[in-house]
Scaffold this motif. Structure first.
Motif, PDB file in Angstrom:
ATOM      1  N   LYS A 119      28.807 -16.451 -44.680  1.00  0.00           N
ATOM      2  CA  LYS A 119      29.078 -16.669 -46.037  1.00  0.00           C
ATOM      3  C   LYS A 119      30.321 -18.010 -46.522  1.00  0.00           C
ATOM      4  N   THR A 120      31.279 -17.946 -45.171  1.00  0.00           N
ATOM      5  CA  THR A 120      32.119 -19.044 -45.334  1.00  0.00           C
ATOM      6  C   THR A 120      32.316 -19.833 -44.217  1.00  0.00           C
ATOM      7  N   LYS A 148      27.403 -26.619 -47.345  1.00  0.00           N
ATOM      8  CA  LYS A 148      27.429 -26.666 -48.952  1.00  0.00           C
ATOM      9  C   LYS A 148      25.975 -26.307 -49.158  1.00  0.00           C
ATOM     10  N   TYR A 198      27.385 -21.846 -48.736  1.00  0.00           N
ATOM     11  CA  TYR A 198      28.389 -21.276 -48.024  1.00  0.00           C
ATOM     12  C   TYR A 198      29.620 -21.719 -49.027  1.00  0.00           C
ATOM     13  N   GLN A 199      30.795 -21.040 -48.714  1.00  0.00           N
ATOM     14  CA  GLN A 199      32.255 -21.519 -49.162  1.00  0.00           C
ATOM     15  C   GLN A 199      32.438 -22.405 -47.754  1.00  0.00           C
ATOM     16  N   ASN A 236      27.962 -26.074 -55.665  1.00  0.00           N
ATOM     17  CA  ASN A 236      27.180 -24.790 -54.930  1.00  0.00           C
ATOM     18  C   ASN A 236      27.578 -23.631 -55.613  1.00  0.00           C
ATOM     19  N   LYS A 237      28.612 -23.421 -56.644  1.00  0.00           N
ATOM     20  CA  LYS A 237      29.174 -22.249 -57.150  1.00  0.00           C
ATOM     21  C   LYS A 237      30.246 -21.855 -56.116  1.00  0.00           C
ATOM     22  N   GLN A 238      30.908 -22.443 -55.320  1.00  0.00           N
ATOM     23  CA  GLN A 238      31.870 -21.918 -54.250  1.00  0.00           C
ATOM     24  C   GLN A 238      33.024 -22.820 -54.537  1.00  0.00           C
ATOM     25  N   GLU A 239      34.227 -22.247 -54.135  1.00  0.00           N
ATOM     26  CA  GLU A 239      35.561 -23.069 -54.127  1.00  0.00           C
ATOM     27  C   GLU A 239      35.698 -23.695 -52.708  1.00  0.00           C
ATOM     28  N   ASN A 240      35.158 -24.873 -52.533  1.00  0.00           N
ATOM     29  CA  ASN A 240      35.202 -25.687 -51.231  1.00  0.00           C
ATOM     30  C   ASN A 240      36.374 -26.494 -51.243  1.00  0.00           C
TER      31      ASN A 240
END
Length: 374
Positions: free
Chosen positions: A38-39, A55, A59-60, A202-206
C-alpha cells in the motif's frame, strides 16, 4: 472498478536519459512487488521512474534522492498531483530577468565548456526567473524540464566529458541527433507537454525528499515496501560527476569551487554508497534502519562492489533473499550496463519467527508476488 490496478497507466512517464535509470526494466521489477503493498519508499530515486510506477499502482509513495535536481523531479511528478506550467508561466520564465546581475554562474563558468555564450546566458536568465513562479510545484516542473533539456542537448546525455561543443560541430553526429544544435528554449518547449501530460492525482499524499537516505529512514514509518537502487559502487556510481551541471544549476552554488575540465563542483556531497571505503558500513546502517519495513527490493549489478555473494550474505542477516537476474543485450552507457552484464534484483522478504518455549525459531517465509505483466 474493473482493472482498478491499471487505472493510472494511461499516464506516461517522460522517457529519461539517465545512467542507471530503471525505465526499461519496470515491467521486470513490477513482477516482484508484493501483492499487499500500500505504501512504498524509493530510497535512491534518481530519474524517479520507479516512483512513478509506484504512483501508477496507486501506492502512497515516499521518494528520496540526495541530489536536489532529482528531488525536483520527484516534487514535479510524484508529489505534485495537478499543477502544470501554462502559457503565462512560460512568458514569465522567458522574460528578461530583472536581477540578471546576480545570475551569471552558467555564463561565467560553463561557456565554451558545454554551451556557447548565448545559450549560457539564456540558462542564467531562465534560472533567475524560476523563483518568480507562484507555486513550488511549478518551480519544480521548471527545474525538471530545463534540466532534461540540457541533457538532450549534450551528447551522451551527461556532463562527465569535455566533447560537447566538439560533437555539436560534427555533421555526422548532428545527423544522428539534431538536438546538438537546437536552442535549449526550443527543446524545453517541445518537452514540456510530455511532462504536463504525465502529472496525475493517484488520491494519495505522496512526498519527495532531498536527504541522505540514512538521515531520512529514522523519520518515516508505516512503509510496506522499500526499493533500494543505490549507486553501483565500482561501476557507474559517480552521479555527482556525470550530472554535476544539473545540481549546480538547481542549487546555483555560491560556496563551491569548480574544478577540472568539466568544472565539477567541489566539495561533493557525501553519499556513503559510492566509495569502497564506505559502502559496506553504509549498507549495514541502511538495513538496520529498514528493519521495520517488511519487504525490500534491491537493484544491483554483477560488476558492483561488494560482489553478489558477499552482498547476499550481508542482506541475509536481515531478510530472506531470492536473487533474480536480467542480462543486458545492448549497452546503455556506464560500466554497469554494458552488453553481457547482469542487472540483479534481490527480492527480500521477512524472516518469519515463532516461539517454541523460551527459544525463537526462524522459518523461511515467502511473500506472494505479482506475476502478471506490465
Amino acid at each position: 472498478m474493473l482493472f482498478e490496478e491499471y487505472q493510472y497507466f494511461n499516464y506516461q512517464f517522460p522517457e529519461p536519459q539517465y545512467l542507471g535509470a530503471k525505465y526499461t526494466l519496470l515491467p521486470w521489477i513490477k513482477q516482484f512487488i508484493p501483492r499487499n503493498t500500500k505504501t512504498a519508499l524509493d530510497a535512491f530515486a534518481g530519474s524517479q521512474s520507479v516512483s512513478y510506477l509506484f504512483k501508477q499502482l496507486g501506492y502512497q509513495v515516499v521518494t528520496n534522492d540526495f541530489l536536489n535536481f532529482n528531488n525536483q523531479i520527484g516534487k514535479a511528478l510524484i508529489e505534485n498531483s495537478n499543477t502544470t506550467l501554462e502559457k503565462e508561466d512560460l512568458q514569465l520564465l522567458f522574460q528578461p530577468a530583472s536581477d540578471k546581475g546576480d545570475f551569471k554562474l552558467i555564463e561565467e563558468v560553463f561557456t565554451n565548456v558545454f554551451f556557447q555564450r548565448e545559450e549560457s546566458a539564456f540558462l542564467d536568465n531562465f534560472r533567475a526567473n524560476i523563483p518568480l513562479l507562484d507555486n513550488s510545484f511549478k518551480q519544480s516542473l521548471a527545474y525538471t524540464v530545463i534540466n532534461r533539456s540540457m541533457t538532450r542537448k549534450i551528447t551522451m546525455g551527461h556532463f562527465g566529458h569535455t566533447q560537447a561543443l566538439v560533437y555539436a560541430n560534427d555533421p555526422e553526429r548532428i545527423k544522428r541527433n539534431r538536438s546538438l544544435i537546437r536552442p535549449i528554449k526550443e527543446i524545453f518547449e517541445e518537452l514540456l507537454p510530455k511532462y504536463n501530460n504525465s502529472i496525475f492525482d493517484n488520491k494519495q499524499e505522496n512526498k519527495s525528499y532531498n536527504l541522505n537516505i540514512l538521515d531520512l529512514l529514522p523519520t518515516i514509518e508505516n512503509v510496506d515496501l522499500a526499493y533500494f537502487d543505490p549507486p553501483y559502487c565500482d561501476s557507474h556510481a559517480d552521479y555527482q560527476g556525470f550530472y554535476h551541471l544539473l545540481e549546480t544549476y538547481t542549487e546555483y552554488w555560491k560556496d563551491k569551487k569548480f574544478i577540472n575540465g568539466i568544472k565539477r563542483y567541489e566539495p561533493q556531497r557525501f553519499s556513503g554508497f559510492d566509495k569502497k571505503r564506505d559502502v559496506i558500513s553504509s549498507f549495514e546502517k541502511l538495513f538496520e534502519l529498514s528493519e521495520n519495513i517488511p519487504n525490500w527490493l534491491i537493484s544491483y549489478n554483477n560488476r558492483s562492489y561488494p560482489g553478489i555473494e558477499e552482498f547476499e550474505k550481508l542482506i541475509s542477516k536481515y531478510r530472506n533473499v531470492k536473487i533474480e537476474t536480467k542480462t543486458y543485450q545492448n549497452g546503455r552507457g556506464g560500466k554497469g550496463s554494458v552488453a553481457g552484464s547482469q542487472e540483479i534484483l534481490f527480492v527480500c522478504s521477512p524472516k518469519k519467527k515463532h516461539s517454541v518455549g523460551a527459544s525463537i525459531v526462524s522459518l523461511d517465509h515467502k511473500e506472494q508476488f505479482v506475476n502478471e505483466g506490465f
